[in-house]
Design a protein around this motif. Structure first.
Motif, PDB file in Angstrom:
ATOM      1  N   LEU A  41      55.012  42.473  32.879  1.00 43.73           N
ATOM      2  CA  LEU A  41      56.127  43.196  32.260  1.00 43.73           C
ATOM      3  C   LEU A  41      56.507  42.601  30.910  1.00 43.73           C
ATOM      4  O   LEU A  41      56.804  43.327  29.958  1.00 43.73           O
ATOM      5  CB  LEU A  41      57.342  43.196  33.193  1.00 43.73           C
ATOM      6  CG  LEU A  41      57.282  44.247  34.316  1.00 43.73           C
ATOM      7  CD1 LEU A  41      58.469  44.100  35.263  1.00 43.73           C
ATOM      8  CD2 LEU A  41      57.247  45.658  33.719  1.00 43.73           C
ATOM      9  N   ALA A  47      53.864  43.678  28.437  1.00 48.52           N
ATOM     10  CA  ALA A  47      54.059  45.098  28.110  1.00 48.52           C
ATOM     11  C   ALA A  47      55.261  45.281  27.193  1.00 48.52           C
ATOM     12  O   ALA A  47      55.222  46.037  26.217  1.00 48.52           O
ATOM     13  CB  ALA A  47      54.234  45.913  29.382  1.00 48.52           C
ATOM     14  N   GLY A  48      56.344  44.524  27.509  1.00 45.48           N
ATOM     15  CA  GLY A  48      57.548  44.619  26.697  1.00 45.48           C
ATOM     16  C   GLY A  48      57.293  44.194  25.266  1.00 45.48           C
ATOM     17  O   GLY A  48      57.694  44.874  24.319  1.00 45.48           O
ATOM     18  N   SER A 103      51.979  46.396  36.584  1.00 44.08           N
ATOM     19  CA  SER A 103      52.892  45.278  36.854  1.00 44.08           C
ATOM     20  C   SER A 103      53.953  45.672  37.860  1.00 44.08           C
ATOM     21  O   SER A 103      54.288  44.901  38.765  1.00 44.08           O
ATOM     22  CB  SER A 103      53.593  44.834  35.561  1.00 44.08           C
ATOM     23  OG  SER A 103      52.641  44.613  34.564  1.00 44.08           O
ATOM     24  N   ILE A 104      54.485  46.872  37.707  1.00 45.06           N
ATOM     25  CA  ILE A 104      55.560  47.307  38.608  1.00 45.06           C
ATOM     26  C   ILE A 104      55.018  47.660  39.987  1.00 45.06           C
ATOM     27  O   ILE A 104      55.617  47.335  41.007  1.00 45.06           O
ATOM     28  CB  ILE A 104      56.326  48.500  37.995  1.00 45.06           C
ATOM     29  CG1 ILE A 104      56.923  48.065  36.647  1.00 45.06           C
ATOM     30  CG2 ILE A 104      57.435  48.986  38.916  1.00 45.06           C
ATOM     31  CD1 ILE A 104      57.479  49.213  35.833  1.00 45.06           C
ATOM     32  N   THR A 128      50.278  49.946  26.785  1.00 48.05           N
ATOM     33  CA  THR A 128      51.559  49.421  27.270  1.00 48.05           C
ATOM     34  C   THR A 128      51.945  50.062  28.597  1.00 48.05           C
ATOM     35  O   THR A 128      52.321  49.367  29.554  1.00 48.05           O
ATOM     36  CB  THR A 128      52.665  49.708  26.224  1.00 48.05           C
ATOM     37  OG1 THR A 128      52.206  49.280  24.946  1.00 48.05           O
ATOM     38  CG2 THR A 128      53.936  48.976  26.574  1.00 48.05           C
ATOM     39  N   VAL A 129      51.820  51.387  28.656  1.00 47.76           N
ATOM     40  CA  VAL A 129      52.173  52.114  29.874  1.00 47.76           C
ATOM     41  C   VAL A 129      51.299  51.671  31.043  1.00 47.76           C
ATOM     42  O   VAL A 129      51.788  51.402  32.154  1.00 47.76           O
ATOM     43  CB  VAL A 129      52.052  53.650  29.643  1.00 47.76           C
ATOM     44  CG1 VAL A 129      52.197  54.396  30.961  1.00 47.76           C
ATOM     45  CG2 VAL A 129      53.106  54.107  28.650  1.00 47.76           C
ATOM     46  N   CYS A 134      52.388  48.338  32.287  1.00 46.04           N
ATOM     47  CA  CYS A 134      53.651  48.514  33.004  1.00 46.04           C
ATOM     48  C   CYS A 134      53.421  49.003  34.433  1.00 46.04           C
ATOM     49  O   CYS A 134      53.947  48.432  35.395  1.00 46.04           O
ATOM     50  CB  CYS A 134      54.532  49.539  32.290  1.00 46.04           C
ATOM     51  SG  CYS A 134      55.591  48.804  31.063  1.00 46.04           S
TER      52      CYS A 134
END
Lengths: 238, 114
Positions: free
Chosen positions: B11, B14-15, B49-50, B42-43, B46
């Motif tokens: 995250l 990605a951030g 990761s989530i 990036t998406v 994300c």
């Protein structure tokens, strides 16, 4: 018959302020200042002002494009100004003004005429590995265009109307592309290619390389160019 | 000593990517054409990761035993593809610049003559 008044003499020049004055003087003895164009290929010296002082035409490139890019500019200009033919004439003093008519007379029956240093006239010699590299290259190109050529890297050449039209949009600017690949491009576009023997002066400066390593590198690059040019789709570059 | 678990690491990366891409876009250093690929990356990071199970499922589908290996391969393919695209664009730009230089030289001469 080709009218020699309607022929553009293109002199690509990159940092040639020293040899350019003499070349222009000799050209002006036989040709009009309005048919001589110097292409200043992004020189860092006074090449452009030499051309201005002689009051010949000047194509002033803002960046260095190499001989191929400089010549493509000349072809573009010749096309726009309606010249019938373009003669490439080097600024280093290697080419001889009295040989231009030799090229032009052959242009009556051909579209691209190459002045060869090795076809019997004059005393230009290369020795050692480079000589063999050039011979081998000439042999392979002769085979690929079905026409006997002895000097495929000669920059002394004349292009007729059809060739000017083709080269204005499609002239390679990579190293060796302007000499070697352009022959293949012309052949693919079904232009008639010829070679005439010409005498040349010894190069005023810069010795042609003669070491085995350099000759091998030269040949390697030439064959890559040749291989690619035979595989390229024949589309014009934008 | 591990400060962050894998999920948080992803995250954070990605951030950072998102902030950098957005800022470059905002300053017009990056054009939308090239921003798209970074936003997609990036998406993807994300999502993985989530929802780590997504990565495992997809990795398994492609026959990878370790999800991490699969992820590295994806990144490699992405980078090679991107490098290729950049090479193509540079070549195109180079010939466009050449063309412009030629036009400038010819136009200058034609205007001086008239």
């Amino acid at each position: 018959m080709l009218d020699s008044k309607n022929v553009l003499i293109a002199v690509p020049a990159f940092n040639e302020e020293e040899s350019l004055p003499e070349v222009l003087e000799l050209l002006l003895e036989r040709y009009d200042r309005n048919q001589i164009v110097v292409i200043n290929d992004g020189s860092k010296d006074r090449t452009a002002s030499v051309a201005r002082n002689f009051n010949v035409k000047l194509l002033d490139l803002p960046i260095n494009l190499g001989v191929g890019g400089a010549m493509r500019t000349a072809f573009l200009f010749a096309l726009r100004q309606d010249f019938d033919a373009v003669v490439q004439f080097d600024a280093d003093g290697q080419h001889l003004v009295q040989e231009i008519p030799t090229l032009l007379s052959s242009l009556n029956n051909n579209d691209l005429v190459i002045g060869s240093r090795f076809a019997g006239v004059g005393n230009y010699r290369t020795i050692g590995p480079r000589r063999w590299a050039m011979r081998l290259l000439a042999f392979f190109i002769s085979r690929s265009v079905n026409h006997k050529l002895t000097d495929v890297t000669s920059g002394f050449r004349a292009s007729g109307r059809k060739a000017v039209e083709l080269f204005a949009s499609n002239y390679p600017s990579e190293y060796l592309g302007d000499t070697v690949e352009s022959i293949v491009i012309a052949h693919k576009s079904k232009l008639k290619i010829a070679e005439v023997p010409v005498a040349m002066a010894y190069r005023q400066k810069g010795k042609p390389s003669q070491s085995l390593v350099q000759a091998t590198l030269f040949l390697g690059r030439a064959f890559i160019v040749l291989l690619l040019s035979n595989m390229h789709k024949n589309s014009s570059r934008k | 000593m591990i400060l962050l678990d894998g999920q948080t690491q992803g995250l954070v990366i990605a951030g950072l990517l998102f902030v950098v891409t957005f800022e470059l876009l905002r300053r017009r250093f990056l054009t939308e054409k090239y921003a798209a690929i970074w936003i997609v990356l990036t998406v993807v990071i994300c999502v993985f990761s989530i929802f780590p199970p997504v990565l495992s499922v997809v990795a398994e589908f492609f026959g990878f035993q370790l999800p991490a290996n699969f992820f590295i391969v994806i990144i490699l393919v992405f980078l090679i593809g991107f490098a290729m695209q950049i090479s193509l664009e540079v070549g195109k730009l180079e010939s466009e610049v050449q063309r412009l230089a030629e036009e400038i030289a010819v136009t200058k001469l034609e205007n001086n003559d008239n």
